[in-house]
Design an enzyme around this catalytic site. Structure first.
Site, short mmCIF file in Angstrom:
data_model
loop_
_atom_site.label_atom_id
_atom_site.label_comp_id
_atom_site.label_asym_id
_atom_site.label_seq_id
_atom_site.Cartn_x
_atom_site.Cartn_y
_atom_site.Cartn_z
N SER A 130 47.70 -29.65 -47.31
CA SER A 130 46.58 -29.64 -46.37
C SER A 130 45.76 -28.37 -46.57
CB SER A 130 47.12 -29.78 -44.95
OG SER A 130 46.09 -29.98 -44.03
N ASP A 157 47.66 -33.34 -50.66
CA ASP A 157 46.59 -33.73 -49.73
C ASP A 157 45.77 -32.53 -49.26
OD1 ASP A 157 45.51 -36.11 -49.00
OD2 ASP A 157 46.57 -36.29 -47.10
N HIS A 233 48.60 -38.28 -43.87
CA HIS A 233 48.46 -36.89 -44.28
C HIS A 233 49.72 -36.06 -44.10
CE1 HIS A 233 46.25 -33.21 -45.06
NE2 HIS A 233 46.57 -32.71 -43.88
#
Length: 778
Positions: A130, A157, A233
């Protein structure tokens, strides 16, 4: 295949997880870490590559314990700092903190590892999830200086803010393709559901415009991109994440053991990537790219962006610039810059198979190579083309499958069967340093085949993609689409209609000629009569007319007026098929060029003719029948009697074909199929005598228009590889409508040179294209 999947399982090493606080440093650890750490390492004696892994926004490093444990069990040390507990929108402080942790490794890490365990910091990777993925990219791009150098980069991600134009500082994405000067290999893992809103109160976790796709688009080779289709996610986090922040992840993504498949995939992909680029073991990463089906989750994207034609190789920094220079050296105008596996949009029913017919097996020595050329157009975009290819592949389960051998009674080796497992087709992306018009004027026969990428069957056919697609962009934004496949999978009609169906899907139109997969179509009759003197001759012959040597190709494009002139010279009505006239012309001229003496008289000669039999049977098959349905039959004529006599003989032989002849040939090859007579390997169907193939019966090729308004191919080429003996002549439709035709020849090198300058052929003023490099086309 079981070996390739082992990266998704727990490794062979025992693992210790150790939590460290900066204030916990003692005399045994004289250099305290600058931030709290979670360190995962093998406990067995050894020196291991190391990964610094950075957590996502407002998450704890402990939420990744199971993921880190998985990676460490395969022989890696992972250092996961807790960069902050509370953070604003700017990442500058996190980047500096992560750099400080990297600087601490050289002096501090050795003191916190198990006894006899060492970190090999010459094999150091940086990664993150992230917002931590963004920070990892920032470090790799030099936003903070570190003494240690990274050899690999992993973004799980990664995100760069809330939206394009709303990036968090410092912005990493530039939206310039291939702009990241990383000097290392990169792996980008994405989540298929991350860009979707799970709850109206919260934005998407990984919004379009700032997510994994954008990071990958800016990576230079070597780089890899995998996307888990049905996962979100945060689905690689631990099964149980405690506290308010941990419970919040349950609201946005999966929870509990439902996270295990995604975590196994992310961990396995990280392991495969680091094994390749830190340890030089490429087999696992290669297997994932070549066969995404081995993943524990369904992948919607499995892309490898590679240097030239060298896939999956670990590249030392000192060799990278040398390798890049070789890619463009030597005057080569086509460079393959990426390879992708494209899977079908709709999954195939589990366990589905498609056996290849006896006719298919008969073509085992040959491959097909097709190239379609298109002028620039608004929808001729490689990303849109890949999307529409994925859509049409849903109708072609045999194309996305993999080959395996049937098991015969008694344990013998049977014939080929396609396991329709949605493994996908391999797609190569390439660039040509020339405009389309320059290419059509100047490319030779071998150079054209650089537009149709092909890899021979691997030792393990189950991980080999039978179908290869190549999309090449020219300097003027024109596009070439190349298709390569084994001839035993498809005949020219079948291969052309695959591209035609792709173009229909790209325009969002109905597929005009949908595939018809019906394996029993050519099963023998209840009372078979296997007989084929022609195929018996082929199976027992060796090329005698010419020594087995290099074959060359060339394309002759005849205008409507030129073909009508040839028809008149052949004494045929102007509304008759040009195939007889053009076949007669090339047969006689090839025989003249092949004669031992220039003035030797031509006499009685044999030729093999090849026609599509789909619509010639009492119960005709659809044009879209998948597989091989061409019939080879003999013809004989006195070539010394002139063009008109030869054309008339070809016409007479064609009129005399019986459906019985076709079925007898089918039953003859069925008797020789694998598993029936092990001593009968495939023989060349194209040779030793000259073969003329009729491909102008339907204008399928030039109907493959990808644009709504027009956009027909500017040119199309079909080649058959594996031709032996006297060669092959293909008569096809041309871009110009009416009677215009193109003839593609594959002949012994010296004969091809002669034919390209033959006065009797040049009389009709053809445009000669893709001729051998020794021929002048000025």
């Amino acid at each position: 295949m079981s070996d390739a999947r082992q990266v998704f399982e727990h490794g062979e090493h025992n693992v210790r997880l150790l939590s460290l606080e900066p204030k916990a440093a003692t005399g045994s650890s004289p250099s305290p870490p600058p931030k709290p750490l979670l360190v995962a390492s093998p406990t067995e004696e050894g020196e291991y590559p190391t990964l610094v892994f950075l957590h996502g926004y407002l998450l704890y490093n402990s939420f990744y314990s199971q993921l880190l444990h998985h990676v460490a069990s395969h022989g890696f040390i992972i250092v996961a700092p807790q960069l902050y507990l509370v953070a604003g929108s700017d990442c500058g402080a996190e980047i500096q903190s992560a750099a400080a942790v990297v600087e601490w490794l050289a002096d501090g890490l050795i003191h916190v590892l198990p006894e006899h365990v060492k970190s090999d910091l010459s094999k150091l990777a940086i990664g993150g999830h992230s917002r931590g993925g963004k920070v990892a990219f920032a470090l790799a791009l030099g936003h903070a200086k570190t003494t240690l150098e990274f050899s690999a980069l992993i973004g799980v991600d990664p995100i760069d803010g809330m939206d394009k134009g709303k990036q968090t500082g410092p912005p990493i994405l530039t939206y310039i393709p291939r702009s990241f000067d990383l000097k290392m290999a990169a792996l980008v893992i994405g989540s298929g559901l991350g860009e979707l809103k799970k709850c109206p109160l919260f934005p998407a976790c990984a919004p379009k415009g700032v997510n994994h796709q954008d990071f990958f688009d800016e990576c230079r080779p070597p780089a890899y991109h995998f996307v888990a289709k049905e996962y979100g996610h945060q689905d690689m986090l631990d099964d149980e994440t405690r506290g308010v922040r941990g419970k919040a992840t349950y609201c946005l993504c999966k929870k509990g053991t439902s996270r295990k498949p995604m975590r196994a995939f992310v961990g396995g992909a990280m392991v495969a990537f680091m094994k390749s680029y830190l340890e030089g073991d490429t087999q696992f990463l290669t297997a994932i790219v070549d066969d995404p089906q081995i993943s524990p989750v369904e992948l919607s994207i499995a892309t490898s962006l590679e240097l030239g034609n060298q896939p999956h190789l670990p590249l030392a920094r000192s060799l990278r610039s040398e390798l890049v220079s070789r890619m463009t050296a030597g005057g080569r105008r086509v460079t393959v810059c990426a390879k992708t596996t494209v899977v079908s949009m709709t999954p195939v029913r589990q366990g589905k198979t498609y056996p290849l017919s006896a006719l298919d097996h008969a073509m085992g020595r040959h491959t097909l190579r097709l190239v379609f050329y298109y002028r620039p157009g608004p929808t001729m975009d490689k990303f849109k083309l890949k999307e529409s290819l994925s859509e049409v592949l849903s109708q072609y389960p045999a194309v996305t499958g993999r080959l395996a051998r049937e098991e015969e009674e008694g344990g013998g080796r049977g014939g080929w069967v396609v396991k329709c497992n949605d493994a996908g087709v391999r797609l190569a992306e390439a660039r040509a340093r020339v405009t389309l018009d320059e290419w059509l004027r100047s490319a030779d026969d071998e150079e054209e085949m650089e537009l149709a990428y092909w890899e021979p069957m691997d030792a393990d056919p189950f991980i080999w993609s039978p179908f290869y697609v190549q999309i090449t962009e020219f300097e003027d934004k024109a596009i070439a689409i190349g298709l390569s496949c084994p001839h035993m999978h498809a005949d020219p009609t079948c291969a052309i209609l695959l591209v035609r169906a792709w173009s229909d899907a790209h325009r969002r139109d109905c597929v005009v000629y949908p595939p018809f997969l019906h394996a029993p179509a050519f099963f023998p009759r209840p009372q078979p009569n296997p007989s084929s003197p022609l195929l018996s001759f082929k199976s027992s012959s060796t090329p005698a007319t010419h020594k087995k040597g290099r074959m060359s190709s060339a394309t002759f494009v005849f205008s409507d007026a030129a073909v009508k002139s040839c028809l008149a010279d052949a004494g045929l009505p102007l509304d008759s098929s040009p195939f007889d006239a053009l076949s007669a012309l090339f047969w006689t001229r090839i025989a003249r060029a092949s004669a031992p003496e220039p003035d030797a008289p031509l006499g009685l000669a044999d030729l093999t003719l090849c026609i599509d039999f789909r619509k010639r049977m009492h119960a005709p098959l659809p044009h879209g029948f998948y597989g091989n349905a061409y019939h080879f039959y003999p013809a004989r004529a006195d070539l010394g009697s002139g063009l008109e006599h030869v054309a008339a003989e070809l016409r007479r032989h064609a009129a005399a074909i019986r459906e019985e002849d076709f079925w007898e040939a089918v039953e003859w090859v069925h008797e020789r199929r694998p598993g029936r007579r092990e001593g009968d390997p495939p023989f060349p169907m194209y040779g030793p005598e000259l073969t003329c193939m009729q491909m102008d019966h339907q204008p399928f090729a030039y109907g493959a228009a990808f644009e709504k308004d027009g956009g027909r191919p500017a040119h199309m080429t079909c080649r058959v590889r594996g031709v032996e003996g006297a060669g092959l002549v293909l008569v096809m439709t041309a871009a110009e409508e009416g009677a215009a035709r193109q003839v593609v020849v594959t002949l012994p090198e010296e004969v091809a040179d002669s034919i390209c300058q033959d006065d009797a052929i040049m009389k009709y003023v053809p445009v000669v294209m893709f001729a051998p490099s020794t021929i002048s086309r000025s």
